[in-house]
Scaffold this motif. Structure first.
Motif, PDB file in Angstrom:
ATOM      1  N   LEU A 113       9.437  -1.712  -2.398  1.00 37.29           N
ATOM      2  CA  LEU A 113       8.695  -2.319  -2.972  1.00 37.29           C
ATOM      3  C   LEU A 113       7.254  -2.713  -2.745  1.00 37.29           C
ATOM      4  N   ALA A 114       6.806  -1.247  -2.518  1.00 35.35           N
ATOM      5  CA  ALA A 114       5.291  -0.644  -2.703  1.00 35.35           C
ATOM      6  C   ALA A 114       4.875  -0.233  -3.894  1.00 35.35           C
ATOM      7  N   ASN A 115       3.869  -0.554  -3.942  1.00 37.52           N
ATOM      8  CA  ASN A 115       3.687   0.557  -5.047  1.00 37.52           C
ATOM      9  C   ASN A 115       1.528   1.078  -4.914  1.00 37.52           C
ATOM     10  N   GLY A 116       1.722   1.363  -2.808  1.00 33.90           N
ATOM     11  CA  GLY A 116       0.917   1.998  -2.566  1.00 33.90           C
ATOM     12  C   GLY A 116       0.828   2.616  -1.130  1.00 33.90           C
ATOM     13  N   LEU A 117      -0.108   3.252  -0.799  1.00 33.63           N
ATOM     14  CA  LEU A 117       0.109   2.982   0.241  1.00 33.63           C
ATOM     15  C   LEU A 117      -2.030   2.984   1.252  1.00 33.63           C
ATOM     16  N   VAL A 118      -1.432   2.105   2.133  1.00 33.40           N
ATOM     17  CA  VAL A 118      -3.159   1.641   2.653  1.00 33.40           C
ATOM     18  C   VAL A 118      -3.238   2.855   4.072  1.00 33.40           C
ATOM     19  N   VAL A 119      -4.669   3.538   4.107  1.00 32.91           N
ATOM     20  CA  VAL A 119      -4.916   4.617   5.295  1.00 32.91           C
ATOM     21  C   VAL A 119      -5.277   3.607   6.426  1.00 32.91           C
ATOM     22  N   ILE A 120      -4.908   3.547   7.626  1.00 29.99           N
ATOM     23  CA  ILE A 120      -5.289   3.053   8.374  1.00 29.99           C
ATOM     24  C   ILE A 120      -5.720   3.823   9.401  1.00 29.99           C
ATOM     25  N   PRO A 121      -6.868   4.085   9.526  1.00 31.47           N
ATOM     26  CA  PRO A 121      -7.477   5.707  10.745  1.00 31.47           C
ATOM     27  C   PRO A 121      -6.859   5.089  11.746  1.00 31.47           C
ATOM     28  N   MET A 158      -7.797   3.170  -0.382  1.00 32.67           N
ATOM     29  CA  MET A 158      -6.172   3.083  -0.696  1.00 32.67           C
ATOM     30  C   MET A 158      -5.051   3.550  -2.042  1.00 32.67           C
ATOM     31  N   GLN A 159      -4.302   4.559  -1.587  1.00 33.15           N
ATOM     32  CA  GLN A 159      -4.087   5.308  -3.115  1.00 33.15           C
ATOM     33  C   GLN A 159      -2.751   5.064  -3.569  1.00 33.15           C
ATOM     34  N   PHE A 160      -2.580   4.860  -5.183  1.00 28.11           N
ATOM     35  CA  PHE A 160      -1.042   4.535  -5.463  1.00 28.11           C
ATOM     36  C   PHE A 160      -0.781   5.538  -5.787  1.00 28.11           C
ATOM     37  N   TYR A 202      -0.305   5.361   7.605  1.00 24.46           N
ATOM     38  CA  TYR A 202      -0.325   5.645   6.140  1.00 24.46           C
ATOM     39  C   TYR A 202       0.761   4.822   5.749  1.00 24.46           C
ATOM     40  N   MET A 203       0.258   3.246   5.838  1.00 23.57           N
ATOM     41  CA  MET A 203       0.990   1.386   5.513  1.00 23.57           C
ATOM     42  C   MET A 203       1.527   1.891   3.537  1.00 23.57           C
ATOM     43  N   ARG A 204       2.374   0.949   4.086  1.00 26.91           N
ATOM     44  CA  ARG A 204       3.183   0.299   2.718  1.00 26.91           C
ATOM     45  C   ARG A 204       2.895  -0.781   2.435  1.00 26.91           C
ATOM     46  N   VAL A 205       1.925  -0.824   0.856  1.00 29.27           N
ATOM     47  CA  VAL A 205       2.138  -1.843   0.210  1.00 29.27           C
ATOM     48  C   VAL A 205       1.966  -2.598  -0.384  1.00 29.27           C
ATOM     49  N   VAL A 251       0.491  -3.826  -3.869  1.00 24.87           N
ATOM     50  CA  VAL A 251      -1.202  -3.689  -4.590  1.00 24.87           C
ATOM     51  C   VAL A 251      -1.312  -4.809  -5.341  1.00 24.87           C
ATOM     52  N   GLU A 252      -2.229  -6.003  -5.541  1.00 30.45           N
ATOM     53  CA  GLU A 252      -2.225  -6.537  -6.843  1.00 30.45           C
ATOM     54  C   GLU A 252      -3.595  -6.724  -6.888  1.00 30.45           C
ATOM     55  N   LYS A 253      -3.896  -7.031  -8.582  1.00 26.30           N
ATOM     56  CA  LYS A 253      -5.476  -6.870  -8.570  1.00 26.30           C
ATOM     57  C   LYS A 253      -5.265  -8.384  -9.393  1.00 26.30           C
ATOM     58  N   ARG A 254      -6.486  -8.733  -8.784  1.00 22.18           N
ATOM     59  CA  ARG A 254      -7.787 -10.064  -9.296  1.00 22.18           C
ATOM     60  C   ARG A 254      -8.843 -10.089  -9.237  1.00 22.18           C
ATOM     61  N   GLU A 255      -9.261 -10.235 -10.155  1.00 28.04           N
ATOM     62  CA  GLU A 255     -11.009 -10.807 -10.872  1.00 28.04           C
ATOM     63  C   GLU A 255     -11.323  -9.437 -10.297  1.00 28.04           C
ATOM     64  N   GLY A 256     -10.709  -8.126 -11.215  1.00 29.23           N
ATOM     65  CA  GLY A 256     -11.302  -6.699 -10.784  1.00 29.23           C
ATOM     66  C   GLY A 256     -11.260  -6.476  -9.116  1.00 29.23           C
ATOM     67  N   LYS A 257     -10.734  -6.790  -8.565  1.00 25.74           N
ATOM     68  CA  LYS A 257     -10.308  -6.210  -6.368  1.00 25.74           C
ATOM     69  C   LYS A 257      -9.164  -6.271  -6.770  1.00 25.74           C
ATOM     70  N   TYR A 258      -9.211  -5.423  -5.948  1.00 26.67           N
ATOM     71  CA  TYR A 258      -7.342  -5.185  -5.174  1.00 26.67           C
ATOM     72  C   TYR A 258      -7.158  -5.748  -4.003  1.00 26.67           C
ATOM     73  N   TYR A 259      -6.480  -6.550  -3.741  1.00 24.04           N
ATOM     74  CA  TYR A 259      -5.539  -6.736  -2.765  1.00 24.04           C
ATOM     75  C   TYR A 259      -3.919  -6.030  -1.771  1.00 24.04           C
ATOM     76  N   ALA A 260      -3.696  -6.197  -0.576  1.00 21.99           N
ATOM     77  CA  ALA A 260      -3.187  -5.560  -0.387  1.00 21.99           C
ATOM     78  C   ALA A 260      -2.201  -6.136   0.568  1.00 21.99           C
ATOM     79  N   LYS A 261      -0.587  -6.023   0.108  1.00 25.17           N
ATOM     80  CA  LYS A 261      -0.003  -7.016   1.441  1.00 25.17           C
ATOM     81  C   LYS A 261       0.949  -5.862   1.967  1.00 25.17           C
ATOM     82  N   VAL A 262       1.553  -5.854   3.338  1.00 22.02           N
ATOM     83  CA  VAL A 262       2.408  -4.710   3.737  1.00 22.02           C
ATOM     84  C   VAL A 262       3.620  -5.297   3.363  1.00 22.02           C
ATOM     85  N   THR A 263       4.420  -4.435   2.919  1.00 22.33           N
ATOM     86  CA  THR A 263       5.846  -4.533   2.199  1.00 22.33           C
ATOM     87  C   THR A 263       6.797  -4.623   3.488  1.00 22.33           C
TER      88      THR A 263
END
Ligand code: AMP
Ligand code: MG
Length: 404
Positions: free
Chosen positions: A376-384, A397-399, A346-349, A351-363
């Motif tokens: 610095l994060a607002n969500g977690l991405v799941v890397i199996p 990803m979840q916020f 579960y990586m801390r990221v 996330v920004e929304k641009r033109e209806g899509k989410y983009y995540a940056k590792v924090t």
């Protein structure tokens, strides 16, 4: 025993059950789940009234009214909101009426004030209206006997307002759990105390209590226990008397001083798990006297993450929610990520929304003690497990908070 995240979640959720309901005044019910079906004892609106400031008329009188061909009517009375009309409207008459005021008998519609011009006791109407235009009928929103809110509904501000509109004062809701929180570890110092060599601040307890507060749960602060079994056991038992659930942090891994483990194993049906996840591998969960105990790992990021993934859904179940987990979104990462372990990462990221899509940056660095990258994060991405994700590929990803 090593469990998958799904297995751990299933076991925890199937072990906890909803708390008994309680009566609450509606002004104290926000964030609770309704434990009864709520039927309207009154109708809304309670009487026929105007939805506009304007003039109550007979629609047939103004049928031909136009901007260049106004219809003149005599104004027979003024009806402010909260008053009962005194006269029955006759053909050729209009009653000046305010929003929310009761429509006089005889009138079937309201011309809004913008479409009129008042000249002493007359009014010129420049616009025709249909029958019932700008009129709210009794019961058009809610009828007496309607089921307005079913059992299981979350009470938000609009539900509170609706209950007030219907003169509901007390309702039956599921109780939000009260949760006792203990930090363990001889290295922990509380806020304001001297930080002597080898000590660190206890951050988990404040973080956990804030997570509870965010859910609307009460917490009982049981402070810091060192690593003495007796002390931990006494505090734990005391907490269990007062609370519906208990959370410890620290002391559940395989270290020599992981004393929470030995205390919990004496007390009840506690399971010690290694969950195939990162952060948050060592965990304890079980019931003592029917009350759930969550043993969270000591590392700050692990503690907060395990709370998010397992404790929050379990407490929501106890509080009567049917949706237990945060919604899952798809996002793309801004960089390649490799997880070559057997554990879900579960990586801390951010996330920004641009033109209806989410983009995540590792924090930043993802060590389980590095709280700052969670700040610095607002969500977690799941890397199996054993997966390589390329920049631009879609991941789950979840916020932590409400979605962007
Ligand atoms: P433990 O699980 O007790 O072995 O702790 C793992 C790591 O988390 C150690 O570096 C601890 O010092 C740290 N830790 C444990 N409890 C807390 C706490 N309440 N606040 C901050 N760090 C903690
Ligand atoms: Mg410890």
């Amino acid at each position: 025993m090593i469990l998958t995240v799904q297995q751990a979640e299933d076991r925890i959720l199937s072990a906890v059950s909803v708390l008994e309901p309680e009566n609450r005044h509606i002004s104290d019910s926000l964030g609770c789940v309704l434990a009864q079906d709520l039927y309207a004892q009154e109708c809304l609106p309670p009487f026929r009234n105007s939805s506009m400031d304007g003039f109550a008329v007979m629609s047939k009188d103004v049928q031909l009214a136009r901007i260049d061909q106004p219809v003149q009517l005599s104004v027979n009375e003024i009806i402010p909101a909260g008053n009962v009309p005194k006269l029955i409207l006759q053909s050729g008459q209009a009653a000046k009426i305010m929003t929310g005021a009761m429509l006089p008998d005889g009138a079937d519609s309201v011309v809004m004030v913008e479409d009129t011009e008042s000249i002493s006791e007359y009014v010129k109407v420049f616009q025709s209206v249909n029958s019932l235009e700008n009129v709210r009928l009794p019961g058009e929103s809610v009828k007496t006997g309607d089921l307005v809110m079913p059992k299981g509904k979350l009470i938000r501000a609009q539900e509170v307002a609706m209950m007030a509109a219907l003169n509901v004062q007390e309702i039956l809701v599921f109780r939000l759990p009260t949760v006792a929180v203990i930090s363990t570890g001889d290295e922990l110092a509380d806020l304001g105390s001297n930080l002597s060599p080898g000590k660190i601040r206890d951050s988990n307890r404040y973080g956990i209590m804030a997570q509870l507060q965010e859910m609307g749960c009460q917490s009982i602060d049981l402070g810091i226990c060192g690593d003495k079994e007796k002390n931990i056991e006494e505090t734990l038992l005391d907490g269990l008397l007062k609370a519906d659930a208990l959370i410890t942090s620290g002391g559940v891994s395989v270290g020599e001083y992981d004393v929470v483990k030995s205390v919990l194993s004496r007390l009840g049906q506690i399971n010690f798990w290694r969950v195939a996840m990162k952060p948050g591998k060592p965990q304890a969960f079980g019931l003592v006297d029917g009350k759930p105990i969550f043993g969270l790992p000591g590392n700050p990021v692990s503690s907060l993450t395990v709370f998010e993934l397992f404790v929050r859904p379990a407490l929501r179940k106890m509080a009567g929610f049917s949706a237990l987990k945060r919604p899952i979104f798809q996002t793309t990462l801004n960089q390649d990520v490799v997880n070559n372990t057997d554990r879900v990462n579960y990586m801390r990221v951010l996330v920004e929304k641009r033109e209806g899509k989410y983009y995540a940056k590792v924090t930043g660095p993802q060590g389980s003690g590095i709280l700052y990258s969670l700040v610095l994060a607002n969500g977690l991405v799941v890397i199996p497990a054993n997966t390589r994700v390329k920049a631009g590929e879609s991941v789950e990803m979840q916020f932590f908070e409400d979605a962007l």
